[in-house]
Design a protein around this motif. Structure first.
Motif, PDB file in Angstrom:
ATOM      1  N   SER A  11       0.797  -1.225   0.000  1.00 23.44           N
ATOM      2  CA  SER A  11       0.000   0.000   0.000  1.00 23.44           C
ATOM      3  C   SER A  11       0.826   1.269   0.000  1.00 23.44           C
ATOM      4  N   LEU A  12       2.126   1.137   0.265  1.00 19.33           N
ATOM      5  CA  LEU A  12       2.960   2.335   0.329  1.00 19.33           C
ATOM      6  C   LEU A  12       3.236   2.875  -1.064  1.00 19.33           C
ATOM      7  N   ALA A  13       3.271   4.162  -1.164  1.00 16.98           N
ATOM      8  CA  ALA A  13       3.626   4.794  -2.433  1.00 16.98           C
ATOM      9  C   ALA A  13       5.128   4.703  -2.638  1.00 16.98           C
ATOM     10  N   THR A  14       5.567   5.022  -3.809  1.00 12.23           N
ATOM     11  CA  THR A  14       7.000   5.034  -4.064  1.00 12.23           C
ATOM     12  C   THR A  14       7.669   6.101  -3.244  1.00 12.23           C
ATOM     13  N   TYR A  15       8.994   6.008  -3.130  1.00  8.54           N
ATOM     14  CA  TYR A  15       9.725   6.935  -2.267  1.00  8.54           C
ATOM     15  C   TYR A  15       9.429   8.370  -2.631  1.00  8.54           C
ATOM     16  N   ALA A  16       9.373   9.181  -1.582  1.00  9.42           N
ATOM     17  CA  ALA A  16       9.218  10.615  -1.826  1.00  9.42           C
ATOM     18  C   ALA A  16      10.452  11.128  -2.540  1.00  9.42           C
ATOM     19  N   SER A  17      10.238  12.021  -3.491  1.00  8.58           N
ATOM     20  CA  SER A  17      11.373  12.556  -4.224  1.00  8.58           C
ATOM     21  C   SER A  17      12.269  13.351  -3.306  1.00  8.58           C
ATOM     22  N   ALA A  18      13.576  13.185  -3.489  1.00 11.47           N
ATOM     23  CA  ALA A  18      14.529  13.855  -2.614  1.00 11.47           C
ATOM     24  C   ALA A  18      14.577  15.337  -2.920  1.00 11.47           C
ATOM     25  N   SER A  19      14.600  16.137  -1.858  1.00 14.17           N
ATOM     26  CA  SER A  19      14.804  17.571  -2.004  1.00 14.17           C
ATOM     27  C   SER A  19      15.957  17.957  -1.112  1.00 14.17           C
ATOM     28  N   THR A 258      18.747  11.301   2.387  1.00 15.46           N
ATOM     29  CA  THR A 258      17.655  11.963   1.667  1.00 15.46           C
ATOM     30  C   THR A 258      16.525  11.002   1.307  1.00 15.46           C
ATOM     31  N   GLU A 259      16.597   9.777   1.762  1.00 10.90           N
ATOM     32  CA  GLU A 259      15.581   8.786   1.400  1.00 10.90           C
ATOM     33  C   GLU A 259      14.464   8.758   2.438  1.00 10.90           C
ATOM     34  N   MET A 260      13.263   9.032   1.986  1.00 10.36           N
ATOM     35  CA  MET A 260      12.112   9.094   2.880  1.00 10.36           C
ATOM     36  C   MET A 260      10.908   8.507   2.166  1.00 10.36           C
ATOM     37  N   GLY A 261       9.905   8.102   2.903  1.00  9.90           N
ATOM     38  CA  GLY A 261       8.702   7.529   2.323  1.00  9.90           C
ATOM     39  C   GLY A 261       7.781   7.026   3.408  1.00  9.90           C
ATOM     40  N   GLY A 262       6.795   6.234   3.017  1.00  6.38           N
ATOM     41  CA  GLY A 262       5.829   5.698   3.964  1.00  6.38           C
ATOM     42  C   GLY A 262       4.658   6.627   4.179  1.00  6.38           C
ATOM     43  N   PRO A 263       3.555   6.114   4.686  1.00  6.25           N
ATOM     44  CA  PRO A 263       2.359   6.941   4.912  1.00  6.25           C
ATOM     45  C   PRO A 263       2.602   7.955   6.016  1.00  6.25           C
ATOM     46  N   ASN A 264       1.932   9.102   5.933  1.00 12.37           N
ATOM     47  CA  ASN A 264       2.101  10.118   6.970  1.00 12.37           C
ATOM     48  C   ASN A 264       1.011  10.053   8.038  1.00 12.37           C
ATOM     49  N   ASP A 299      -2.279  18.662  11.034  1.00  7.28           N
ATOM     50  CA  ASP A 299      -2.630  17.884   9.846  1.00  7.28           C
ATOM     51  C   ASP A 299      -1.468  16.948   9.535  1.00  7.28           C
ATOM     52  N   PRO A 300      -1.682  15.639   9.450  1.00  9.52           N
ATOM     53  CA  PRO A 300      -0.575  14.713   9.189  1.00  9.52           C
ATOM     54  C   PRO A 300       0.072  14.906   7.826  1.00  9.52           C
ATOM     55  N   ARG A 301      -0.595  15.625   6.928  1.00  8.12           N
ATOM     56  CA  ARG A 301      -0.046  15.862   5.582  1.00  8.12           C
ATOM     57  C   ARG A 301       0.672  17.206   5.477  1.00  8.12           C
ATOM     58  N   SER A 302       0.888  17.870   6.609  1.00  5.87           N
ATOM     59  CA  SER A 302       1.502  19.203   6.599  1.00  5.87           C
ATOM     60  C   SER A 302       2.847  19.202   5.890  1.00  5.87           C
ATOM     61  N   GLY A 303       2.940  19.974   4.824  1.00 11.06           N
ATOM     62  CA  GLY A 303       4.171  20.054   4.044  1.00 11.06           C
ATOM     63  C   GLY A 303       4.266  19.041   2.932  1.00 11.06           C
ATOM     64  N   ASP A 304       3.391  18.050   2.936  1.00  7.95           N
ATOM     65  CA  ASP A 304       3.387  17.024   1.892  1.00  7.95           C
ATOM     66  C   ASP A 304       2.321  17.343   0.840  1.00  7.95           C
ATOM     67  N   SER A 305       2.505  16.795  -0.342  1.00  7.19           N
ATOM     68  CA  SER A 305       1.520  17.018  -1.397  1.00  7.19           C
ATOM     69  C   SER A 305       0.464  15.925  -1.440  1.00  7.19           C
ATOM     70  N   GLY A 306       0.633  14.901  -0.606  1.00  6.20           N
ATOM     71  CA  GLY A 306      -0.309  13.789  -0.571  1.00  6.20           C
ATOM     72  C   GLY A 306      -0.188  13.032   0.731  1.00  6.20           C
ATOM     73  N   ASN A 307      -0.365  11.720   0.652  1.00  5.78           N
ATOM     74  CA  ASN A 307      -0.390  10.890   1.855  1.00  5.78           C
ATOM     75  C   ASN A 307       0.938  10.222   2.180  1.00  5.78           C
ATOM     76  N   VAL A 308       1.998  10.586   1.448  1.00  8.21           N
ATOM     77  CA  VAL A 308       3.324  10.002   1.660  1.00  8.21           C
ATOM     78  C   VAL A 308       4.238  11.032   2.312  1.00  8.21           C
ATOM     79  N   VAL A 309       5.041  10.597   3.268  1.00 11.26           N
ATOM     80  CA  VAL A 309       5.971  11.496   3.945  1.00 11.26           C
ATOM     81  C   VAL A 309       7.071  11.925   2.983  1.00 11.26           C
ATOM     82  N   THR A 310       7.311  13.219   2.900  1.00 15.50           N
ATOM     83  CA  THR A 310       8.391  13.758   2.080  1.00 15.50           C
ATOM     84  C   THR A 310       9.367  14.516   2.969  1.00 15.50           C
TER      85      THR A 310
END
Length: 342
Positions: A11-19, A258-264, A299-310
């Motif tokens: 169910s996890l999305a792909t890794y959040a893009s590194a910034s 810089t590698e992050m991911g998983g649901p927020n 909000d658990p999505r604060s700073g994210d564009s969706g449901n994945v931690v960035t």
């Protein structure tokens, strides 16, 4: 019984893009975090005195429901964020930030040394013999009585007002050591936990491995996942968890800083990985956040564009220290933070 992890992984999305990791200051001389075993007696004493100071100091922010002391405010953060920072990709970065908040509170009380951790593999299978539980230069031992209140050491007869669950009821600092479970934090378990090559796998193996094993062996604050941070021993245990993440990162720092991911936030149908049923079913154990709690829960999505931690995800202490992003805490010696481990 642990839930099937493969379902979560799918169910996890792909890794959040590194910034780029935001650097707020230079870190030329990082502090060195050492295990409690290896700290000088004077440093142990200073640390414990600062913890007592936090436990007794009055609350300052007036934001956390039920908080009467500075320690209550701190423990309340863990309570308010509980469904965002457990069984999610936020687990490791938020608890690293949580340790940093604790450092700020220690400094308020005069302690400016490195934050300790507990090298739990050194004591695996024999927790009660650890110097961590010394009655003078440690955290006291296992509790007793119907509430498992700590009977000796510096935290005897102290009250925490946060918990159990999503309530605010005065209770003693308590824990119950089950030595047979302490082997779940041994070196083999740690090696297995930090063996995965991706963050989406590693946060789960660390979470379900020695992190969960340590909590099971200690049963801090009645074994309550929501408010276990009420026991000062929690900070040494999560120092150990943070070191596991650091050890994993140091295997390939150019990638893993810089590698992050998983649901927020927790999947409502899954809830906590370590308990059966989803959030609704699990709420029978510890209730639900009150309206006052929900009013200050971010909000658990604060700073994210969706449901994945960035890396842009915003973490807050509700005013104890300034907010930070996940990117800020990725490298412990990157500037925002300035420490390493020994």
């Amino acid at each position: 019984m642990l839930k099937t992890l493969s379902l979560l992984l799918l169910s996890l999305a792909t890794y959040a893009s590194a910034s780029p990791v935001k650097v707020q200051a230079n870190c030329t001389t990082p502090t060195v975090r050492r295990s409690w075993h290896d700290m000088a007696e004077a440093d142990k004493k200073a640390y414990l005195e600062a913890e007592l100071c936090i436990l007794k100091a009055p609350a300052k922010t007036s934001k956390m429901p039920g908080a009467k002391t500075r320690w209550d405010e701190f423990a309340s953060l863990h309570q308010l964020h509980a469904l965002q920072i457990h069984s999610t990709g936020q687990f490791l970065p938020y608890h690293r930030y949580f340790l940093h908040i604790h450092e700020a509170l220690l400094a308020e009380c005069g302690y400016t040394g490195a934050h300790p951790y507990w090298d739990e593999p050194r004591d695996a299978g024999k927790f009660p013999q650890s110097p961590v539980f010394d009655t003078k230069l440690g955290f006291g031992g296992s509790g007793s009585g119907t509430q498992s209140c700590v009977q000796d050491g510096p935290f005897k007869n102290l009250t925490v007002n946060i918990g159990p669950g999503f309530t605010t009821q005065p209770r003693c600092v308590n824990r119950k050591i089950t030595n047979a479970l302490s082997s779940l934090t041994n070196k083999a378990a740690v090696d297995k936990a930090i063996a995965p090559t991706t963050y989406d796998e590693a946060w789960i193996t660390i979470y379900n491995g020695p992190h969960l094993g340590g909590h099971m062996a200690l049963a801090m604050m009645n074994g309550d996942s929501i408010t276990s941070a009420g026991d000062p021993l929690f900070m040494l245990h999560h120092g150990f968890v943070d070191k596991m993440w650091w050890d994993w990162q140091m295997k390939d720092p150019s990638k893993r800083f810089t590698e992050m991911g998983g649901p927020n936030a927790q999947d409502p149908s899954t809830g906590f990985l370590e308990f059966p049923g989803g959030i609704e079913q699990e709420s029978s154990m510890w209730g639900k956040p009150t309206a006052a709690m929900l009013a200050v829960t971010p909000d658990p999505r604060s700073g994210d564009s969706g449901n994945v931690v960035t890396l842009s995800h915003i973490m807050t202490s509700l005013g104890i220290i300034p907010d930070a992003t996940v990117g800020d805490v990725m490298d412990p010696a990157g500037g925002y933070l300035c420490y390493t481990y020994k």
